[in-house]
Scaffold this motif. Structure first.
Motif, short mmCIF file in Angstrom:
data_model
loop_
_atom_site.label_atom_id
_atom_site.label_comp_id
_atom_site.label_asym_id
_atom_site.label_seq_id
_atom_site.Cartn_x
_atom_site.Cartn_y
_atom_site.Cartn_z
N GLY A 153 0.85 -1.18 0.00
CA GLY A 153 0.00 0.00 0.00
C GLY A 153 0.88 1.23 0.00
O GLY A 153 2.10 1.12 0.05
N ASP A 154 0.27 2.40 -0.03
CA ASP A 154 1.06 3.63 -0.07
C ASP A 154 1.02 4.40 1.24
O ASP A 154 1.73 5.38 1.40
CB ASP A 154 0.61 4.52 -1.23
CG ASP A 154 -0.79 5.07 -1.04
OD1 ASP A 154 -1.54 4.55 -0.21
OD2 ASP A 154 -1.13 6.04 -1.76
N HIS A 155 0.20 3.96 2.21
CA HIS A 155 0.09 4.69 3.46
C HIS A 155 -0.37 3.77 4.59
O HIS A 155 -0.77 2.64 4.36
CB HIS A 155 -0.91 5.85 3.31
CG HIS A 155 -2.34 5.38 3.18
ND1 HIS A 155 -2.87 4.93 1.98
CD2 HIS A 155 -3.33 5.26 4.09
CE1 HIS A 155 -4.13 4.59 2.17
NE2 HIS A 155 -4.44 4.78 3.46
N VAL A 156 -0.28 4.31 5.82
CA VAL A 156 -0.88 3.70 7.00
C VAL A 156 -1.71 4.79 7.67
O VAL A 156 -1.63 5.96 7.30
CB VAL A 156 0.18 3.12 7.98
CG1 VAL A 156 0.87 1.91 7.38
CG2 VAL A 156 1.18 4.18 8.40
N VAL A 157 -2.49 4.42 8.66
CA VAL A 157 -3.36 5.37 9.34
C VAL A 157 -2.84 5.59 10.76
O VAL A 157 -2.52 4.64 11.47
CB VAL A 157 -4.82 4.85 9.37
CG1 VAL A 157 -5.72 5.79 10.14
CG2 VAL A 157 -5.33 4.66 7.95
N CYS A 158 -2.75 6.87 11.16
CA CYS A 158 -2.29 7.21 12.52
C CYS A 158 -3.28 6.68 13.54
O CYS A 158 -4.49 6.90 13.43
CB CYS A 158 -2.16 8.73 12.65
SG CYS A 158 -1.71 9.27 14.31
N ALA A 159 -2.76 5.98 14.55
CA ALA A 159 -3.61 5.40 15.59
C ALA A 159 -4.26 6.45 16.48
O ALA A 159 -5.28 6.18 17.11
CB ALA A 159 -2.78 4.44 16.44
N ARG B 296 7.63 8.03 10.43
CA ARG B 296 8.79 8.16 11.32
C ARG B 296 8.53 7.64 12.73
O ARG B 296 9.46 7.39 13.47
CB ARG B 296 9.21 9.63 11.44
CG ARG B 296 9.56 10.31 10.13
CD ARG B 296 10.90 9.84 9.60
NE ARG B 296 11.25 10.52 8.36
CZ ARG B 296 10.94 10.06 7.15
NH1 ARG B 296 10.28 8.93 7.01
NH2 ARG B 296 11.30 10.71 6.06
N TYR B 297 7.25 7.56 13.13
CA TYR B 297 6.92 7.23 14.52
C TYR B 297 5.98 6.03 14.56
O TYR B 297 4.97 6.02 13.89
CB TYR B 297 6.24 8.43 15.19
CG TYR B 297 7.03 9.71 15.05
CD1 TYR B 297 8.16 9.93 15.83
CD2 TYR B 297 6.66 10.67 14.12
CE1 TYR B 297 8.89 11.10 15.69
CE2 TYR B 297 7.39 11.83 13.96
CZ TYR B 297 8.50 12.04 14.75
OH TYR B 297 9.24 13.18 14.61
N GLU C 57 1.42 -0.02 16.10
CA GLU C 57 0.62 1.03 15.51
C GLU C 57 1.51 2.21 15.13
O GLU C 57 2.57 2.40 15.70
CB GLU C 57 -0.53 1.46 16.42
CG GLU C 57 -0.11 1.90 17.80
CD GLU C 57 -1.29 2.10 18.74
OE1 GLU C 57 -2.37 1.51 18.53
OE2 GLU C 57 -1.12 2.87 19.71
N ALA C 58 1.04 2.99 14.17
CA ALA C 58 1.79 4.12 13.63
C ALA C 58 1.22 5.44 14.15
O ALA C 58 0.04 5.52 14.51
CB ALA C 58 1.71 4.11 12.11
N TYR C 59 2.08 6.47 14.15
CA TYR C 59 1.68 7.81 14.59
C TYR C 59 2.17 8.84 13.58
O TYR C 59 3.27 8.74 13.06
CB TYR C 59 2.26 8.11 15.98
CG TYR C 59 2.01 7.00 16.96
CD1 TYR C 59 0.73 6.73 17.42
CD2 TYR C 59 3.04 6.19 17.39
CE1 TYR C 59 0.48 5.68 18.29
CE2 TYR C 59 2.81 5.15 18.27
CZ TYR C 59 1.53 4.90 18.72
OH TYR C 59 1.29 3.86 19.58
N ALA C 60 1.36 9.87 13.35
CA ALA C 60 1.70 10.90 12.37
C ALA C 60 2.78 11.84 12.86
O ALA C 60 3.57 12.35 12.08
CB ALA C 60 0.44 11.69 11.99
N ALA D 29 2.60 10.24 19.10
CA ALA D 29 3.21 9.08 19.74
C ALA D 29 3.24 9.27 21.26
O ALA D 29 2.94 8.34 22.01
CB ALA D 29 4.62 8.86 19.20
N ALA D 30 3.59 10.47 21.72
CA ALA D 30 3.62 10.75 23.16
C ALA D 30 2.23 10.63 23.76
O ALA D 30 2.05 10.08 24.85
CB ALA D 30 4.20 12.15 23.41
N GLU D 31 1.23 11.12 23.05
CA GLU D 31 -0.17 11.04 23.52
C GLU D 31 -0.59 9.57 23.66
O GLU D 31 -1.24 9.20 24.64
CB GLU D 31 -1.09 11.75 22.52
CG GLU D 31 -2.54 11.73 22.89
CD GLU D 31 -2.84 12.56 24.13
OE1 GLU D 31 -3.81 12.22 24.83
OE2 GLU D 31 -2.14 13.56 24.40
N ALA D 32 -0.20 8.72 22.71
CA ALA D 32 -0.57 7.32 22.76
C ALA D 32 0.09 6.59 23.93
O ALA D 32 -0.44 5.60 24.44
CB ALA D 32 -0.19 6.63 21.45
#
Length: 66
Positions: free
Chosen positions: A25-31, A43-44, A51-54, A59-62
């Protein structure tokens, strides 16, 4: 006919120093935000949560205790 990975979410396995593409695929979705993240901009992520983060802030919030 060639298949395009455009506009399709990739399935990834996140590792400490990178990720492996399980489904193209070309992308993932931020958790956290639900925003699309192009693979070249990813990058995160969390190895533990897989899971991925934008952003770093996302990432810190998760990682905050719930």
């Amino acid at each position: 006919m060639l298949m395009s990975n455009s506009d399709r979410a990739a399935k990834l396995h996140y590792m400490a120093n990178g990720f492996r593409v399980l489904s193209p695929g070309d992308h993932v979705v931020c958790a956290v935000t639900g925003h699309r993240i192009l693979l070249e901009d990813l990058r995160y992520w969390s190895v533990e949560r897989q899971e991925a983060y934008a952003t770093a802030a996302g990432a810190a919030e998760a990682m905050k205790p719930r």
